[in-house]
Design a protein around this motif. Structure first.
Motif, PDB file in Angstrom:
ATOM      1  N   GLY A 103      88.600 -21.661  -8.885  1.00 30.53           N
ATOM      2  CA  GLY A 103      87.496 -22.579  -8.612  1.00 30.53           C
ATOM      3  C   GLY A 103      87.590 -23.204  -7.238  1.00 30.53           C
ATOM      4  N   SER A 104      88.812 -23.544  -6.820  1.00 30.14           N
ATOM      5  CA  SER A 104      88.996 -24.126  -5.490  1.00 30.14           C
ATOM      6  C   SER A 104      88.676 -23.117  -4.386  1.00 30.14           C
ATOM      7  CB  SER A 104      90.427 -24.639  -5.338  1.00 30.14           C
ATOM      8  OG  SER A 104      90.673 -25.723  -6.209  1.00 30.14           O
ATOM      9  N   LEU A 105      89.114 -21.869  -4.584  1.00 26.82           N
ATOM     10  CA  LEU A 105      88.820 -20.820  -3.601  1.00 26.82           C
ATOM     11  C   LEU A 105      87.315 -20.583  -3.481  1.00 26.82           C
ATOM     12  CD1 LEU A 105      91.619 -18.251  -4.528  1.00 26.82           C
ATOM     13  CD2 LEU A 105      91.539 -19.710  -2.505  1.00 26.82           C
ATOM     14  N   SER A 123      84.244 -27.281   0.193  1.00 28.78           N
ATOM     15  CA  SER A 123      85.199 -28.290  -0.265  1.00 28.78           C
ATOM     16  C   SER A 123      86.179 -27.654  -1.244  1.00 28.78           C
ATOM     17  CB  SER A 123      84.464 -29.444  -0.956  1.00 28.78           C
ATOM     18  OG  SER A 123      85.380 -30.360  -1.531  1.00 28.78           O
ATOM     19  N   TRP A 124      87.482 -27.873  -1.008  1.00 32.88           N
ATOM     20  CA  TRP A 124      88.489 -27.379  -1.946  1.00 32.88           C
ATOM     21  C   TRP A 124      88.446 -28.155  -3.252  1.00 32.88           C
ATOM     22  CZ3 TRP A 124      90.934 -22.999  -0.737  1.00 32.88           C
ATOM     23  CH2 TRP A 124      91.101 -22.656   0.594  1.00 32.88           C
ATOM     24  N   TRP A 125      88.089 -29.419  -3.162  1.00 38.19           N
ATOM     25  CA  TRP A 125      88.112 -30.296  -4.346  1.00 38.19           C
ATOM     26  C   TRP A 125      87.082 -31.399  -4.150  1.00 38.19           C
ATOM     27  CZ3 TRP A 125      90.505 -29.539  -8.878  1.00 38.19           C
ATOM     28  CH2 TRP A 125      90.529 -30.604  -9.791  1.00 38.19           C
ATOM     29  N   GLU A 126      86.518 -31.862  -5.238  1.00 34.36           N
ATOM     30  CA  GLU A 126      85.540 -32.946  -5.170  1.00 34.36           C
ATOM     31  C   GLU A 126      85.788 -33.909  -6.334  1.00 34.36           C
ATOM     32  OE1 GLU A 126      83.229 -35.474  -3.984  1.00 34.36           O
ATOM     33  OE2 GLU A 126      83.127 -33.643  -2.769  1.00 34.36           O
ATOM     34  N   TRP A 127      86.314 -35.082  -5.993  1.00 30.17           N
ATOM     35  CA  TRP A 127      86.674 -36.048  -7.035  1.00 30.17           C
ATOM     36  C   TRP A 127      85.453 -36.627  -7.745  1.00 30.17           C
ATOM     37  CZ3 TRP A 127      91.311 -36.260  -8.991  1.00 30.17           C
ATOM     38  CH2 TRP A 127      92.403 -35.876  -8.225  1.00 30.17           C
TER      39      TRP A 127
END
Length: 240
Positions: free
Chosen positions: A112-114, A122-126
């Motif tokens: 999912g990050s890739l 974005s690698w991650w979204e809080w």
């Protein structure tokens, strides 16, 4: 009581027959090849208006996420049945499901990050409720594996079973999060006619079946390893 034991024994034997059947092994192999052919030969690289090869990872990312729920459900069922009947098989089923579920959850987060790095930059979204709740599941089941590893055979395994039962509440929460709250990125892909991911349902379905059969085969191998470990422990006790 004898009738119940017979029924449980029949159910366990059925589990073993399914897990070790040729259909599972060959089905995983054939459908896996079919999935790869469809993904790299026919599936569209364009999703969310972006043409990039990384979009093809969706055909593994989504099935891995669903199968994580299936594996952790096995942990829940095995934990409940172990607490009720204390059969060694249920304990093995619970732990095997937890291990494979944790592996699949890790692969889901990585893929999912890739994918997100290209599609959403974005690698991650809080702020994405699905991501945050899924990460909570990952940490909670990492804790389950630690608790299980710290228990002694036949002594305090019930602690791990209680943990595996209670922890399951986080699984339906994360899988319904996209519908209960407004997602930042993760729009529901199932039963959502307005989905914009442009995912081919046939390719996705075959990939899900292939990984599902692989999951069953991995469960069979892990449960078998548990059985061998128990035999080694019993042999050591006899020698001692």
């Amino acid at each position: 009581m004898r009738t119940l034991s017979r029924r449980l024994g029949t159910l366990i034997a059925l589990f073993h027959r399914i897990m070790w059947s040729r259909f599972v092994r060959w089905g995983a192999f054939v459908l896996g090849l079919t999935s790869l052919t469809l993904i790299f030969g026919f599936a569209s690289r364009t999703m969310y208006g972006i043409d990039h090869g990384i979009n093809l990872i969706a055909y593994w990312h989504i099935p891995l996420a669903f199968l994580t729920a299936g594996a952790l459900s096995a942990t829940f069922v095995g934990s409940v049945l172990y607490l009720k009947y204390e059969g060694r098989f249920w304990n093995r089923l619970a732990h095997s499901g937890g291990e494979i579920g944790f592996l699949f959850a890790t692969l889901t987060l990585v893929t999912g990050s890739l994918w997100g790095r290209v599609v959403w930059n974005s690698w991650w979204e809080w702020s994405d409720v699905r991501l945050v709740t899924f990460l909570m599941v990952w940490f909670i089941y990492a804790g389950y594996l630690v608790v299980y590893a710290s228990t002694e055979r036949g002594a305090d395994e019930r602690f791990a079973a209680v943990y595996g039962t209670v922890a399951f509440i986080t699984v339906p929460i994360t899988y319904t999060a996209g519908r209960l709250w407004t997602p930042t990125f993760h729009e529901p892909t199932v039963a959502n006619p307005d989905v914009s991911a442009n995912i081919d349902p046939l390719t996705l379905g075959i990939s899900l079946l292939a990984l599902g059969l692989l999951y069953i085969y991995l469960m069979a191998i892990r449960i078998r390893l548990h059985e061998l470990e128990d035999k080694v422990v019993l042999k050591k006790e006899e020698v001692a």
